[in-house]
Design a protein around this motif. Sequence first.
Motif, PDB file in Angstrom:
ATOM      1  N   MET A 170      -8.521 -33.457   2.192  1.00  0.00           N
ATOM      2  CA  MET A 170      -9.944 -33.658   3.478  1.00  0.00           C
ATOM      3  C   MET A 170     -10.599 -34.179   4.065  1.00  0.00           C
ATOM      4  SD  MET A 170     -10.753 -30.341   3.212  1.00  0.00           S
ATOM      5  CE  MET A 170     -12.664 -30.042   3.478  1.00  0.00           C
ATOM      6  N   PRO A 171     -10.990 -33.773   5.375  1.00  0.00           N
ATOM      7  CA  PRO A 171     -11.387 -35.297   6.271  1.00  0.00           C
ATOM      8  C   PRO A 171     -12.630 -36.332   5.173  1.00  0.00           C
ATOM      9  CG  PRO A 171     -10.630 -33.799   7.523  1.00  0.00           C
ATOM     10  CD  PRO A 171     -10.666 -32.854   6.311  1.00  0.00           C
ATOM     11  N   GLY A 172     -12.215 -37.023   5.790  1.00  0.00           N
ATOM     12  CA  GLY A 172     -13.953 -38.240   4.609  1.00  0.00           C
ATOM     13  C   GLY A 172     -14.000 -37.907   3.381  1.00  0.00           C
TER      14      GLY A 172
ATOM     15  N   SER B  89     -23.176 -45.960   9.568  1.00  0.00           N
ATOM     16  CA  SER B  89     -22.279 -46.455   8.588  1.00  0.00           C
ATOM     17  C   SER B  89     -21.070 -45.857   7.613  1.00  0.00           C
ATOM     18  CB  SER B  89     -23.444 -47.756   7.814  1.00  0.00           C
ATOM     19  OG  SER B  89     -24.297 -46.582   7.627  1.00  0.00           O
ATOM     20  N   LEU B  90     -21.494 -44.794   7.042  1.00  0.00           N
ATOM     21  CA  LEU B  90     -20.749 -44.310   6.768  1.00  0.00           C
ATOM     22  C   LEU B  90     -19.007 -44.006   6.960  1.00  0.00           C
ATOM     23  CD1 LEU B  90     -22.610 -40.512   5.393  1.00  0.00           C
ATOM     24  CD2 LEU B  90     -22.274 -43.402   3.645  1.00  0.00           C
ATOM     25  N   ASN B  91     -18.945 -44.711   8.382  1.00  0.00           N
ATOM     26  CA  ASN B  91     -17.703 -44.536   8.937  1.00  0.00           C
ATOM     27  C   ASN B  91     -16.319 -42.973   8.733  1.00  0.00           C
ATOM     28  OD1 ASN B  91     -17.369 -47.061  10.399  1.00  0.00           O
ATOM     29  ND2 ASN B  91     -17.928 -48.183   8.513  1.00  0.00           N
ATOM     30  N   GLY B  92     -17.320 -42.140   8.827  1.00  0.00           N
ATOM     31  CA  GLY B  92     -16.393 -40.584   8.540  1.00  0.00           C
ATOM     32  C   GLY B  92     -16.169 -40.209   7.359  1.00  0.00           C
ATOM     33  N   LYS B  93     -16.934 -40.807   6.436  1.00  0.00           N
ATOM     34  CA  LYS B  93     -16.825 -40.783   4.564  1.00  0.00           C
ATOM     35  C   LYS B  93     -17.854 -39.227   5.263  1.00  0.00           C
ATOM     36  CE  LYS B  93     -13.323 -43.179   2.592  1.00  0.00           C
ATOM     37  NZ  LYS B  93     -12.635 -42.395   3.278  1.00  0.00           N
ATOM     38  N   ASN B  94     -17.506 -38.211   4.338  1.00  0.00           N
ATOM     39  CA  ASN B  94     -18.368 -37.345   3.425  1.00  0.00           C
ATOM     40  C   ASN B  94     -19.604 -38.176   2.154  1.00  0.00           C
ATOM     41  OD1 ASN B  94     -17.081 -35.326   4.736  1.00  0.00           O
ATOM     42  ND2 ASN B  94     -15.919 -35.536   2.486  1.00  0.00           N
ATOM     43  N   ASN B  95     -20.373 -37.495   1.935  1.00  0.00           N
ATOM     44  CA  ASN B  95     -21.538 -38.472   0.931  1.00  0.00           C
ATOM     45  C   ASN B  95     -22.292 -37.077   0.294  1.00  0.00           C
ATOM     46  OD1 ASN B  95     -23.516 -40.014  -0.430  1.00  0.00           O
ATOM     47  ND2 ASN B  95     -22.399 -41.524   0.266  1.00  0.00           N
ATOM     48  N   LEU B  96     -22.039 -36.908  -0.820  1.00  0.00           N
ATOM     49  CA  LEU B  96     -22.583 -36.206  -2.498  1.00  0.00           C
ATOM     50  C   LEU B  96     -21.389 -36.660  -3.400  1.00  0.00           C
ATOM     51  CD1 LEU B  96     -20.132 -33.095  -1.570  1.00  0.00           C
ATOM     52  CD2 LEU B  96     -19.647 -34.285  -0.201  1.00  0.00           C
TER      53      LEU B  96
END
Length: 450
Positions: A354-356, A258-265
């Motif tokens: 940077m990707p995501g 569900s993040l669709n290619g995004k990072n999460n931090l």
Amino acid sequence: MELEERLTLMRMHNSCRRKLRRLHPNYCLACVCVLFFFAVVLKYASLDCDLDDAIQTGDVNIPHCRDHYYMALNLLASGRKNCSKIIEGDWDEVRQTLIDNLDIKKRKVITNYIDYLKLTKDCATFKKNKKYVLFSLSNEERHYPIAYSMVIHGDIEMFERLLRSIYTPQNIYCVHIDVKSPDTYHQAVQAIASCFDNVFVASKLESVVYASWSRVQADLNCMEDLLKSTVEWKYLINTCGTDFPLKTNAEMVTTLKSLNGKNNLESETPPAHKKRRWEYHYEVKGHIIKTDVRKEPPPSNMPIFTGNAYIVVTREFVKSVFETAIAREFLDWAKDTYSPDEFLWATLHRASWMPGSLPKNRKYDTSDMIALARLVKWGSLEGDTNQGAPYSACTGKHRRDVCVYGTGDLHWMLQQHHLFANKFDPKVDDHAIQCLEEHLRYKSLYEKIM
Ligand SMILES: *[C@@H]1O[C@H](CO)[C@@H](O)[C@H](O)[C@H]1NC(C)=O
């Protein structure tokens, strides 16, 4: 169900006998044949769910064998506590369990390095006795491998229980052991890793000095090894030895998709008092020391964001850390700063190249409570939630202003969206860890979420 089937068989048998008296003998023969057929089906159906066979042939049938598998793989908590009640927030049950923690005689015996060296002599028995799940629990999970970078230095039992709780055969696990850890510790971790094709010790090991670059380098070593592996992992999650998951692997896969290619931090605009951490040159001499030498600004004047060491990032993000020239320059620049782990990832996550990543704009600032990576209770922020505190008081103990969770924190913890929580310690509250183990194992077999 079996009882019903047996009753049906008996009824058929009786009617057969009745008919026997008045009907042709051929009917009876047919009756006996049907009976025999049902007996064979019954026998086959129960054999079909044998766990050892399933693992060897890769032929698992979860909807049909759920109960059989759970019987073999459950991680039921020991003692008199009722984990369902604790997780539901039953305060009487929580209080009784917390009182148990005070009883020295009931304190848990921790499994040590030597024990693990003995236990892992026979890997098959080790994995069976420790109830590792050695097959993928769904196709969605099988086709969505996750990479783990696990940076550890002490408490082998906690590491092994963490590994068991996140272990699944399609994922890949890199373990970084601090060079300073005792030889027997290295041997025991190596022995555990050797029992699995998809668990390995990092090819380069650092001596990790608190708040220094070495903490980042440990993760980088694992990341490099993980990129070389043949497993096509989608996301990377890093953990330390005192983390524990709050979600099943299936839930993590759903969340990551569900993040669709995004990072999460965590990634926030830094408070003024933290800026000296990267405005001055620091030196490591056994421990980290500030000097009066001012540093150049970061390459391309990148704005610095702060967060923590724990990240959920895409494979493309990890690749870019090594392959993008400006990312490498930034890494080089950060090597003589204070606690780079707490701003490096947070800053890269806000770089447009940077990707995501997320935009630099303050609107995208993400606090630790909003990010998914890690749930932490900071002692200084605990209080009355009705009066505006983010969370209530820790029911375990504090270590460096961080809550080591107690049984009373579980109810709250399991309502949060974070994938992992920090910190846990069986010496502070083993009941809390046991209840999480029981809960997650139950959910992983019974909860259909995809
Ligand atoms: C634990 O408590 C629940 C009620 O919250 C109850 O349904 C269950 O039977 C109890 N389990 C045990 C093992 O006593």
